[in-house]
Design an enzyme around this catalytic site. Structure first.
Site, short mmCIF file in Angstrom:
data_model
loop_
_atom_site.label_atom_id
_atom_site.label_comp_id
_atom_site.label_asym_id
_atom_site.label_seq_id
_atom_site.Cartn_x
_atom_site.Cartn_y
_atom_site.Cartn_z
N SER A 161 0.84 -1.09 0.02
CA SER A 161 0.03 0.14 -0.05
C SER A 161 0.87 1.12 0.01
CB SER A 161 -0.93 0.00 1.34
OG SER A 161 -1.43 1.31 1.55
N TYR A 187 -0.10 -0.33 10.57
CA TYR A 187 -0.27 -0.50 9.09
C TYR A 187 0.85 -0.34 8.09
CZ TYR A 187 -3.00 -0.36 4.79
OH TYR A 187 -3.33 -0.91 3.55
#
Length: 313
Positions: A161, A187
């Site tokens: 990501s 994350y």
């Protein structure tokens, strides 16, 4: 030393999975897509099945997986879509999946993930986002290496990501045992790990015909955003902070990297919007790949750390 030429393709951010796979015949190929019961996972599986591949949806919720498989069959006519249980946060589940797999595997798309979860730990004491997004997929892919090897030529796609820009892997405190837990940093670290995995796996396996790449699918409104601050999310939608893709557009880069003849033998790279990503410029837009996500020394260190963690589980 000059950098290798960046790979570009005829596709872009608006291309869909159906468009990038048009004309490609996957008859006789076998694929696994993790987290394929919704969002970009089901669209990735749909594209692969529609091109003739035998696709296994590896999912936590098998009831949702069966619904997705029925939907794929209804929209593509494919009758070769299977469903298998897989909980990436549970190493026993991963081991059961890899042990149960028989025969060759041509395409593995490590698509599943969690984002911005409250501080949660697995039974091993691992931070949940790192455990699910990286360690689960690490154990899955290394466990399936014989099947990938048996395919002759195989491809692995590791979904990272743009969030990886926010943090390298903090090897001194991966699981937030001493530093305060921050869901966004956790994350980001896990997504950096997904990119580093592609670097080291490709270095180790490319000579055996297994190529591994990382991709950023783009911003997509899906179940992944359920732990985000909803006011911030709505602000991002209305304020134009992100250009959100449809699930079909979000699946395009994964499908391209998994199937395009143009990328045969190409690995250890990071793609976004259907092209190899340029280097991220800290003072520029939130795009591209940060140097810490392609660092070969960090990739090798992460590999050993991951082996050690799983061996001790």
């Amino acid at each position: 030393m000059t950098e290798p030429t960046r790979i570009t393709t005829p596709f872009d951010a608006k291309s869909t999975a159906a468009e990038v796979i048009a004309g490609i015949d996957l008859t006789g190929r076998r694929a696994i897509v993790t987290g394929a019961s919704s969002g970009i996972g089901v669209e990735t599986a749909r594209a692969l099945a529609g091109a003739g591949a035998e696709v296994t949806l590896a999912v936590r919720n098998t009831a949702a997986g069966k619904e997705a498989a029925e939907d794929i069959a209804a929209t593509t006519g494919a009758r070769n879509v299977q469903v298998a249980p897989l909980d990436l946060a549970d190493q026993r589940s991963v081991a059961a999946f890899t042990t149960g797999w028989e025969g060759p595997l041509h395409i593995l798309v490590n698509n599943a993930g969690v984002m911005y979860t409250p501080e949660t730990r697995t039974p091993e004491g691992w931070e949940l986002q790192f455990a699910t997004n990286h360690l689960g997929h690490f154990a899955l892919t290394t466990g399936l290496r014989p099947a990938l090897l048996g395919a002759g030529r195989a491809r692995v796609v590791s979904l990272s990501s743009v969030g990886h820009i926010g943090s390298p892997v903090d090897f001194d405190d991966i699981h937030f045992r001493t530093r305060p837990y921050d869901p966004q940093t956790a994350y980001a670290q896990s997504k950096t790990a997904n990119a580093l995995f592609a670097v080291e796996a490709n270095r180790r396996w490319a000579d055996d015909g297994i190529t591994v790449n990382a991709v950023h699918p783009g911003a997509i409104l899906s179940n992944l955003t359920r732990h985000m601050d909803q006011e911030q999310l709505q602000s991002a939608i209305t304020g134009g902070a992100y250009v959100f893709k449809t699930p079909g557009q979000g699946a395009a880069t994964s499908v391209l990297v998994a199937t395009s003849p143009q990328l045969e033998g190409m690995g250890g790279r990071y793609f976004e919007d259907c092209h190899e990503a340029p280097r991220h410029v800290p003072s520029g837009p939130r795009t591209g790949v940060a140097p810490h996500a392609l660092d070969p020394e960090a990739a090798a260190r992460l590999w050993q750390v991951s082996l050690d963690l799983i061996a001790g589980a």
